[in-house]
Motif scaffolding. Structure first.
Motif, PDB file in Angstrom:
ATOM      1  N   LYS A   1      63.791  23.392 -62.335  1.00  0.00           N
ATOM      2  CA  LYS A   1      64.313  24.737 -62.169  1.00  0.00           C
ATOM      3  C   LYS A   1      63.298  25.730 -62.711  1.00  0.00           C
ATOM      4  O   LYS A   1      62.664  25.482 -63.737  1.00  0.00           O
ATOM      5  N   ILE A   2      63.140  26.834 -62.014  1.00  0.00           N
ATOM      6  CA  ILE A   2      62.254  27.902 -62.488  1.00  0.00           C
ATOM      7  C   ILE A   2      63.037  28.778 -63.456  1.00  0.00           C
ATOM      8  O   ILE A   2      64.101  29.300 -63.121  1.00  0.00           O
ATOM      9  N   TYR A   3      62.494  28.940 -64.663  1.00  0.00           N
ATOM     10  CA  TYR A   3      63.188  29.708 -65.695  1.00  0.00           C
ATOM     11  C   TYR A   3      62.594  31.092 -65.923  1.00  0.00           C
ATOM     12  O   TYR A   3      63.172  31.893 -66.653  1.00  0.00           O
ATOM     13  N   GLY A   4      61.468  31.362 -65.320  1.00  0.00           N
ATOM     14  CA  GLY A   4      60.893  32.685 -65.517  1.00  0.00           C
ATOM     15  C   GLY A   4      59.456  32.741 -65.046  1.00  0.00           C
ATOM     16  O   GLY A   4      58.899  31.769 -64.527  1.00  0.00           O
ATOM     17  N   ILE A   5      58.869  33.918 -65.214  1.00  0.00           N
ATOM     18  CA  ILE A   5      57.487  34.167 -64.848  1.00  0.00           C
ATOM     19  C   ILE A   5      56.730  34.574 -66.103  1.00  0.00           C
ATOM     20  O   ILE A   5      57.234  35.349 -66.920  1.00  0.00           O
ATOM     21  N   ALA A   6      55.534  34.020 -66.271  1.00  0.00           N
ATOM     22  CA  ALA A   6      54.705  34.358 -67.431  1.00  0.00           C
ATOM     23  C   ALA A   6      53.324  34.781 -66.960  1.00  0.00           C
ATOM     24  O   ALA A   6      52.881  34.407 -65.870  1.00  0.00           O
ATOM     25  N   ALA A   7      52.661  35.567 -67.775  1.00  0.00           N
ATOM     26  CA  ALA A   7      51.268  35.927 -67.522  1.00  0.00           C
ATOM     27  C   ALA A   7      50.384  34.949 -68.283  1.00  0.00           C
ATOM     28  O   ALA A   7      50.671  34.615 -69.440  1.00  0.00           O
ATOM     29  N   THR A   8      49.329  34.479 -67.639  1.00  0.00           N
ATOM     30  CA  THR A   8      48.441  33.530 -68.309  1.00  0.00           C
ATOM     31  C   THR A   8      46.998  33.767 -67.882  1.00  0.00           C
ATOM     32  O   THR A   8      46.734  34.079 -66.712  1.00  0.00           O
ATOM     33  N   PRO A   9      46.042  33.662 -68.811  1.00  0.00           N
ATOM     34  CA  PRO A   9      44.623  33.739 -68.424  1.00  0.00           C
ATOM     35  C   PRO A   9      44.311  32.626 -67.433  1.00  0.00           C
ATOM     36  O   PRO A   9      44.871  31.532 -67.512  1.00  0.00           O
ATOM     37  N   TYR A  10      43.398  32.889 -66.510  1.00  0.00           N
ATOM     38  CA  TYR A  10      43.204  31.948 -65.417  1.00  0.00           C
ATOM     39  C   TYR A  10      41.730  31.689 -65.146  1.00  0.00           C
ATOM     40  O   TYR A  10      40.925  32.609 -65.011  1.00  0.00           O
ATOM     41  N   LYS A  11      41.402  30.417 -65.109  1.00  0.00           N
ATOM     42  CA  LYS A  11      40.109  29.945 -64.613  1.00  0.00           C
ATOM     43  C   LYS A  11      40.413  28.664 -63.846  1.00  0.00           C
ATOM     44  O   LYS A  11      40.900  27.693 -64.432  1.00  0.00           O
ATOM     45  N   PRO A  12      40.194  28.636 -62.528  1.00  0.00           N
ATOM     46  CA  PRO A  12      40.705  27.544 -61.691  1.00  0.00           C
ATOM     47  C   PRO A  12      40.435  26.139 -62.217  1.00  0.00           C
ATOM     48  O   PRO A  12      41.307  25.281 -62.165  1.00  0.00           O
ATOM     49  N   ALA A  13      39.260  25.878 -62.720  1.00  0.00           N
ATOM     50  CA  ALA A  13      38.930  24.509 -63.144  1.00  0.00           C
ATOM     51  C   ALA A  13      39.702  24.070 -64.371  1.00  0.00           C
ATOM     52  O   ALA A  13      39.877  22.879 -64.613  1.00  0.00           O
ATOM     53  N   LEU A  14      40.190  25.019 -65.156  1.00  0.00           N
ATOM     54  CA  LEU A  14      40.753  24.685 -66.461  1.00  0.00           C
ATOM     55  C   LEU A  14      42.275  24.700 -66.515  1.00  0.00           C
ATOM     56  O   LEU A  14      42.864  24.174 -67.467  1.00  0.00           O
ATOM     57  N   VAL A  15      42.921  25.289 -65.512  1.00  0.00           N
ATOM     58  CA  VAL A  15      44.377  25.456 -65.542  1.00  0.00           C
ATOM     59  C   VAL A  15      45.016  24.554 -64.500  1.00  0.00           C
ATOM     60  O   VAL A  15      44.536  24.453 -63.362  1.00  0.00           O
ATOM     61  N   GLN A  16      46.106  23.884 -64.866  1.00  0.00           N
ATOM     62  CA  GLN A  16      46.775  22.984 -63.935  1.00  0.00           C
ATOM     63  C   GLN A  16      47.613  23.765 -62.933  1.00  0.00           C
ATOM     64  O   GLN A  16      48.041  24.893 -63.190  1.00  0.00           O
ATOM     65  N   GLU A  17      47.845  23.151 -61.800  1.00  0.00           N
ATOM     66  CA  GLU A  17      48.748  23.705 -60.808  1.00  0.00           C
ATOM     67  C   GLU A  17      50.146  23.145 -61.045  1.00  0.00           C
ATOM     68  O   GLU A  17      50.326  22.138 -61.717  1.00  0.00           O
TER      69      GLU A  17
END
Length: 380
Positions: free
Chosen positions: A187-203
């Motif tokens: 279940k989706i519980y919310g939306i968060a802001a997160t720093p992003y660099k494609p190689a380092l962050v999971q999908e």
């Protein structure tokens, strides 16, 4: 003049303890996990990330004791305790600490835990401040987690030094009672802001359900049922592809757990790390079949922590078999291992065959997640 960056930092000390002992989560089961012999993992993973931040011009706000203070002290980082928490940490301690971070004007909030911790943190922080998750839980579906503790350290540094942008991502959690019973209810519980660099962050984990998917799973399963007649015992990891293998063999499979099959029958259901180690000593020849998590690409280290470094070393990385449908491979940009044992991850890495149909395989690169994003010198 550059102002001092302020970082809220907390650890869920019990996160991930339920994995190796087969509990599929630790929420509400910390004592049971300890009774089964579980060892804490979150603090070590948090400190792995923190060690990459030495020399950073930042002040860390944190909770007392195991929820952050002790780790920051050991890592030699400047910190201030802003919240006194109980010895046995709770969800309320996490929320209370996060409220203190907002009051102190934190520029970034970093936590170490799993989806339950992400849910508690984002429930307070919402999108007011970016958050980064150091992965330590049994299950991690939310998009705020990095692919490894090392990647978390790099992402924190990159954001605080102004090199990275922020994106919105979903906070996702599962119903742990249903999960333990074999049903994956997210279940989706919310939306968060997160720093992003494609190689380092999971999908976010993806589930594929086209008719062609089922046909390829059937092909994989039929092929597996043939090569599994060699007299070896087979450890089957979690997931629908390995469940299809059990179905073709006409044996019961724990969909979200780890089971062992030998000579067409189940010799251990919903196995823990301890169970697997005992079976390896008894049966001798043994192999492991696993399937990557859709979109995320984790082959080992997420969801099936029962297949631990000890188990993998005793079985031998050469006896690791990866299975996945062609569509899953196409939609999964990379295959990753993150067992917590750096040397073992390096050994498993490299070009590997992935069975994707009846007597059909693709060669895919498997990477140690702790090295993704590094250059040839070993630096990010």
């Amino acid at each position: 003049m550059i102002s001092l960056k302020k970082v809220g930092f907390l650890i869920n000390p019990i996160a991930g303890m339920g994995g190796a002992v087969g509990l599929k989560g630790t929420d509400g089961l910390a004592e049971e996990a300890r009774r089964r012999g579980a060892k804490p993992v979150a603090t070590h993973r948090a400190e792995t990330a923190l060690k990459k931040l030495l020399g950073l011009d930042a002040l860390f706000f944190t909770a007392s004791g195991k929820m952050g203070e002790s780790a920051l002290r050991r890592c030699g980082l400047e910190y201030q305790v802003v919240c006194q928490t109980s010895e046995e940490s709770s969800a309320e301690d996490t929320k209370k600490t996060c409220r203190s971070f907002l009051e102190k004007g934190a520029d970034l909030v970093v936590f170490c835990g799993g989806d339950g911790t992400a849910r508690n943190v984002s429930g307070v922080i919402r999108s007011q401040v970016p958050i980064i998750g150091i992965p330590a839980g049994v299950k991690m579906h939310s998009g705020v987690f990095t692919i490894s503790p090392q990647a978390a350290g790099e992402l924190i540094r990159g954001y605080l030094e102004g090199d990275l942008n922020v994106r919105e991502t979903e906070i996702v959690d599962v119903d742990e009672e249903k999960y333990r019973a074999g049903t994956l209810d997210t279940k989706i519980y919310g939306i968060a802001a997160t720093p992003y660099k494609p190689a380092l962050v999971q999908e976010r984990k993806q589930i594929y359900s086209a008719s062609s998917e089922e046909e390829f799973k059937e092909e994989i399963a039929i092929f597996a049922s043939e090569f599994m007649r060699d007299g070896s015992a087979y450890i089957l990891g979690a997931g629908t592809t390995t469940a299809k293998i059990a179905e073709v063999l006409r044996v019961e499979k724990t969909l979200l757990g780890v089971d062992v099959v030998k000579d067409g029958r189940v010799i251990c259901t919903d196995a823990s790390e301890e169970d697997l180690l005992g079976i390896i000593d008894e049966v001798g020849e043994i192999k492991i079949i696993v399937s990557p998590i859709g979109a995320q690409g984790f082959v080992l280290g997420r969801g099936s922590q029962q297949i631990s470094p000890k188990v993998l070393r005793k079985v031998g990385p050469e006896n690791l078999i990866i299975v996945a449908t062609p569509h899953k491979l196409k939609e999964t940009p990379r295959l990753l291992v993150e067992t917590g044992d750096f040397d073992l991850d390096e050994t498993i890495s490299g070009r590997r065959q992935v069975i994707c149909g009846y007597r059909i395989a693709q060669l895919k690169d498997v990477e140690a997640s702790s090295r993704v994003g590094m250059d040839q010198s070993g630096s990010f």
